[in-house]
Design an enzyme around this catalytic site. Sequence first.
Site, short mmCIF file in Angstrom:
data_model
loop_
_atom_site.label_atom_id
_atom_site.label_comp_id
_atom_site.label_asym_id
_atom_site.label_seq_id
_atom_site.Cartn_x
_atom_site.Cartn_y
_atom_site.Cartn_z
N THR A 200 -1.11 11.74 25.88
CA THR A 200 -2.04 12.56 26.65
C THR A 200 -1.39 13.92 26.87
OG1 THR A 200 -3.62 12.60 28.49
CG2 THR A 200 -1.37 11.92 29.02
N CYS B 268 -2.90 16.63 37.33
CA CYS B 268 -3.14 15.22 36.97
C CYS B 268 -1.81 14.49 36.81
CB CYS B 268 -3.91 15.12 35.66
SG CYS B 268 -5.59 15.78 35.71
N HIS C 53 -4.52 8.70 32.54
CA HIS C 53 -4.48 10.13 32.88
C HIS C 53 -5.38 10.30 34.10
CE1 HIS C 53 -4.61 14.50 31.21
NE2 HIS C 53 -4.94 14.52 32.49
#
Length: 170
Positions: free
Chosen positions: A35, A41, A58
Amino acid sequence: MMTAERPSFAEEPPERVRVGVAELAVAAGDTVLTTSGLGSCVGVAVADPTAGVAGLAHVMLPEASGDDRGKPAKSVEVGVERLLAELEAAGGDPERTEAKLAGGSQMFDFSGVSEGVGKRNVEQTRVALADRDVPVVAEDVGGDYGRSVELTPKTWTFRVKSTHEGVENL
């Protein structure tokens, strides 16, 4: 005339599975889960190292908003819960599960805001994992820069890349 077959010396590259924002995936073996765009995040990696199975979420928000629009990891609580359930369904033992974290940066300076989303994401992730008796064994969190991660279940390697800090294997 006979033609001898040439041996192949090139190994097949491992399968790569991209995990988008507010998504999650679980894999085993040499499959690499990736990711990118981890600012505020948090990339939550969980694994049962003995079974060689691991998962990556994520997560983007510290609390559920009630509207996940089909995104299983939009909030920390729901994302961690679903990630651990999928890890167990794939053969992971909850008693051996451990976690690694990356992300949770403060990407922008908002005057008057005491705690940024990144910091709250990290705190909520730690709480959600602790509530499920999953220890966090390594992390690369905070700061003011973005990260990308790669997770290899077979070796339980969580590779964190950033332009500020380079590459680190957790």
